[in-house]
Design an enzyme around this catalytic site. Structure first.
Site, short mmCIF file in Angstrom:
data_model
loop_
_atom_site.label_atom_id
_atom_site.label_comp_id
_atom_site.label_asym_id
_atom_site.label_seq_id
_atom_site.Cartn_x
_atom_site.Cartn_y
_atom_site.Cartn_z
CG HIS A 129 45.01 34.56 32.29
ND1 HIS A 129 45.51 35.47 31.39
CD2 HIS A 129 44.74 35.26 33.42
CE1 HIS A 129 45.56 36.67 31.95
NE2 HIS A 129 45.09 36.59 33.17
O1 RIB Z 1 49.28 35.09 34.19
C1 RIB Z 1 48.12 34.32 34.32
C2 RIB Z 1 48.42 32.99 34.94
O2 RIB Z 1 48.97 33.19 36.24
C3 RIB Z 1 47.17 32.14 35.16
O3 RIB Z 1 47.52 30.78 35.11
C4 RIB Z 1 46.76 32.50 36.55
O4 RIB Z 1 46.02 31.46 37.20
C5 RIB Z 1 48.10 32.64 37.22
O5 RIB Z 1 48.55 31.35 37.58
#
Ligand code: RIB
Ligand code: CA
Length: 312
Positions: A239
């Site tokens: 992500h």
């Molecule tokens: O949904 C994914 C996000 O939420 C990413 O930034 C992960 O690190 C959590 O913070």
């Protein structure tokens, strides 16, 4: 060269994102600001300092931010990121100290110093960004804009929720903060689950095996960070690295422009990023976000391997 402040809740994928940011000459990381999200603020602070020391980064201030969302009760994600927040990775206790300024103070100061040379790169809940806007609304006119990791926009088959049926964790954590940021008028590129959970953009089992046998210092850290997630989920979502990669090279992604708001009332839909799709003429003028809908996966994963794993 893009001057950035990375607002982070490290976090396994945050750690990978920081490794990418500090090995990318296209970015000058002016500061890290920390926020409670994946882990408590105290852990986020320690992990940010540990990672800077691992990377041998000097002179980049780490300013602590919000220890909880604006209104909601804090709820961490240690079941994914492990009790330290760094998966199975063990890094020495930091010798570096936090900056004397708060996250909001540092964001406002850097916005005044750098103006439209500064891009804000939040990869956790948006509490600090919203707080900086409330503290000094001129921030919204000063900075170039934001590249955020956040949202589930239902613009691809993968744009569904990861925290409830419709919401992505960062937005779900602090939906009021997201609503403030989304309505601020600042240019926003949103890297959401629509692209970060696409199978072609994930760290696959095969990639993990390739990394796990390298034996270099960086590869060992990446493998220790990701091992548990790869085992449980047959790979690991990247992500936050994809958000940083988008700041490094916007040509990696295709975006579509929409007007987006955030659900702050719904019981089942808290944190939903609601995309206005009705074909009405005002949509163009009131669109507030460029949402990533497609990624050049090959180039992204090569960038990840080269810069995160190999540090070149
Ligand atoms: O949904 C994914 C996000 O939420 C990413 O930034 C992960 O690190 C959590 O913070
Ligand atoms: Ca994060």
């Amino acid at each position: 060269m893009k001057h950035v402040i990375i607002d982070t809740d490290p976090g396994v994928d945050d750690a990978l994102a920081l490794m990418l940011a500090f090995s990318s000459p296209e970015l000058k990381v002016e500061a890290l600001t920390t926020v409670a999200g994946n882990v408590s603020l105290e852990l986020a602070n320690r992990n940010a300092l540990k990672l800077l020391e691992f990377l041998g980064v000097d002179g980049v201030p780490v300013a602590p931010g919000a220890s909880r969302p604006i209104l909601r009760e804090p709820l961490d994600a240690t079941e994914f990121h492990g009790k330290t927040g760094l998966g199975g990775a063990v890094l020495p206790e930091p010798t570096m100290h936090l900056d004397h300024r708060s996250a909001v103070q540092l964001i406002v100061e850097k916005a005044e110093e750098l103006g439209d040379r500064l891009t804000l790169l939040p990869i956790g809940p948006l509490t600090n960004i919203a707080s900086a806007i409330l503290a000094n609304p001129r921030v919204t006119e000063m900075v170039a804009g934001l590249v955020i990791m956040g949202g589930a926009f239902n613009l691809t088959p993968y744009g569904i929720g990861n925290t409830n049926a419709v919401a992505e964790f960062n937005i779900w954590c602090d939906p009021e903060a997201a609503r403030i940021v989304f309505s601020s008028g600042m240019p926003i590129i949103a890297v959401g689950l629509d692209v970060t959970t696409h199978p072609e953009n994930r760290l696959s089992q095969e990639m993990f095996q390739e990394i796990d046998v390298l034996g270099t210092r960086r590869a060992r850290l990446v493998a220790d960070l990701c091992r548990n997630l790869v085992r449980r989920y047959n790979g690991s979502n990247l992500h936050d690295p994809l958000a940083v990669a988008t700041a490094v090279d916007p040509s990696l992604v295709e975006t579509k422009r929409y007007k987006v708001n955030v659900e702050t009332v719904g019981d089942l839909t808290r944190g939903m990023t609601v995309v206005e799709r009705r074909r009405r003429k005002w949509r163009k003028e009131e669109a507030n976000m460029d949402i990533c809908v497609k990624v050049d996966s090959g180039r992204f994963l090569k960038l990840f391997m080269d810069r995160v794993v190999h540090g070149r």
